[in-house]
Scaffold this active site. Structure first.
Site, PDB file in Angstrom:
ATOM      1  N   HIS A 139       0.846  -1.212   0.000  1.00  0.00           N
ATOM      2  CA  HIS A 139       0.000   0.000   0.000  1.00  0.00           C
ATOM      3  C   HIS A 139       0.878   1.257   0.000  1.00  0.00           C
ATOM      4  O   HIS A 139       0.599   2.215  -0.715  1.00  0.00           O
ATOM      5  CB  HIS A 139      -0.882   0.055   1.267  1.00  0.00           C
ATOM      6  CG  HIS A 139      -1.853  -1.071   1.450  1.00  0.00           C
ATOM      7  ND1 HIS A 139      -1.841  -1.884   2.554  1.00  0.00           N
ATOM      8  CD2 HIS A 139      -2.891  -1.500   0.680  1.00  0.00           C
ATOM      9  CE1 HIS A 139      -2.833  -2.765   2.469  1.00  0.00           C
ATOM     10  NE2 HIS A 139      -3.480  -2.564   1.333  1.00  0.00           N
ATOM     11  N   LYS A 152     -17.543  -5.912   7.178  1.00  0.00           N
ATOM     12  CA  LYS A 152     -16.252  -6.597   7.088  1.00  0.00           C
ATOM     13  C   LYS A 152     -15.562  -6.499   8.442  1.00  0.00           C
ATOM     14  O   LYS A 152     -15.387  -5.400   8.972  1.00  0.00           O
ATOM     15  CB  LYS A 152     -15.399  -5.896   6.013  1.00  0.00           C
ATOM     16  CG  LYS A 152     -14.176  -6.673   5.596  1.00  0.00           C
ATOM     17  CD  LYS A 152     -13.576  -6.031   4.348  1.00  0.00           C
ATOM     18  CE  LYS A 152     -12.251  -6.669   4.004  1.00  0.00           C
ATOM     19  NZ  LYS A 152     -11.665  -6.088   2.788  1.00  0.00           N
ATOM     20  N   ARG A 156      -2.071  -6.136  -7.791  1.00  0.00           N
ATOM     21  CA  ARG A 156      -0.920  -6.981  -7.491  1.00  0.00           C
ATOM     22  C   ARG A 156      -0.700  -8.016  -8.577  1.00  0.00           C
ATOM     23  O   ARG A 156       0.298  -8.065  -9.220  1.00  0.00           O
ATOM     24  CB  ARG A 156      -1.112  -7.686  -6.150  1.00  0.00           C
ATOM     25  CG  ARG A 156      -0.884  -6.763  -4.987  1.00  0.00           C
ATOM     26  CD  ARG A 156      -1.405  -7.341  -3.722  1.00  0.00           C
ATOM     27  NE  ARG A 156      -2.856  -7.337  -3.713  1.00  0.00           N
ATOM     28  CZ  ARG A 156      -3.586  -7.594  -2.653  1.00  0.00           C
ATOM     29  NH1 ARG A 156      -3.006  -7.910  -1.528  1.00  0.00           N
ATOM     30  NH2 ARG A 156      -4.892  -7.543  -2.721  1.00  0.00           N
ATOM     31  N   SER A 200      -2.500  -7.961   3.381  1.00  0.00           N
ATOM     32  CA  SER A 200      -2.730  -7.779   4.818  1.00  0.00           C
ATOM     33  C   SER A 200      -3.178  -9.100   5.442  1.00  0.00           C
ATOM     34  O   SER A 200      -2.755  -9.454   6.547  1.00  0.00           O
ATOM     35  CB  SER A 200      -3.805  -6.716   5.060  1.00  0.00           C
ATOM     36  OG  SER A 200      -3.442  -5.501   4.457  1.00  0.00           O
TER      37      SER A 200
END
Ligand code: ADP
Length: 163
Positions: free
Chosen positions: A17, A41, A90, A128
């Site tokens: 990030h 979430k 990514r 993460s």
């Protein structure tokens, strides 16, 4: 004045990030990193913690600010008089989700563009979720996240385990 907004969960921020934020700061006049308050979430860190990690890492860059938002990202972008959403890509596995989200957002707000950026290859595999898992299995993750995030991960995950 080109203002761009980088929304995400950042639970917690990784060098991936941070790499995107640094790159964006060289292209846009102003970059707002916006931590999503997403009640559906479940996050390990509170919004306040996630914002504070990001602030510590990137607010020294003069054109970067860090804040939080709730609700639709496109609404937040519009309310801030911006037209650009930044997302990081990514690998192929990100593509499908990001593609769906960008096109849904375009339907909701045709005036807003999503701009995809790729991180340095050294960070292109970082997530993460995987970092949290690695910490829970006893790994030292200082090469993937700032040292204070690595410490916070260790404390939080061990505390959760005891509790
Ligand atoms: P989400 O917003 O989907 O909850 P994140 O907060 O992890 O997910 O990520 C925010 C944005 O940053 C997404 O576009 C994601 O693809 C991107 N991103 C996450 N990790 C990396 C990384 N290592 N390198 C580049 N981009 C990343």
């Amino acid at each position: 004045m080109k203002k761009a907004i980088y929304p995400g969960s950042f639970d917690p921020v990784t060098y991936g990030h941070l790499d995107i934020i640094t790159r964006a700061a060289t292209i846009f006049d102003e970059v707002i990193v916006a931590v999503a308050i997403n009640r559906s979430k479940e996050c390990l860190f509170s919004v306040k913690e996630r914002v504070s990690f990001l602030k510590r890492a990137r607010e020294p860059l003069a054109n970067v600010t860090v804040t939080s938002f709730e609700g639709l990202a496109v609404k937040y972008v519009r309310d801030n008089h911006a037209r650009i959403i930044i997302r990081g890509l990514r690998m192929i596995s990100d593509f499908e989700y990001e593609f769906q989200m960008a096109l849904t957002n375009r339907k909701l707000a045709p005036d807003i563009e999503t701009v995809f950026m790729m991180p340095h290859q050294d960070y292109s595999y970082l997530s993460s979720a995987l970092i949290k898992e690695a910490v829970s299995l006893g790994a030292d993750v200082k090469q993937f996240v700032p040292v204070y995030v690595a410490e916070a991960l260790k404390n939080k995950i061990l505390k959760n385990r005891k509790g």
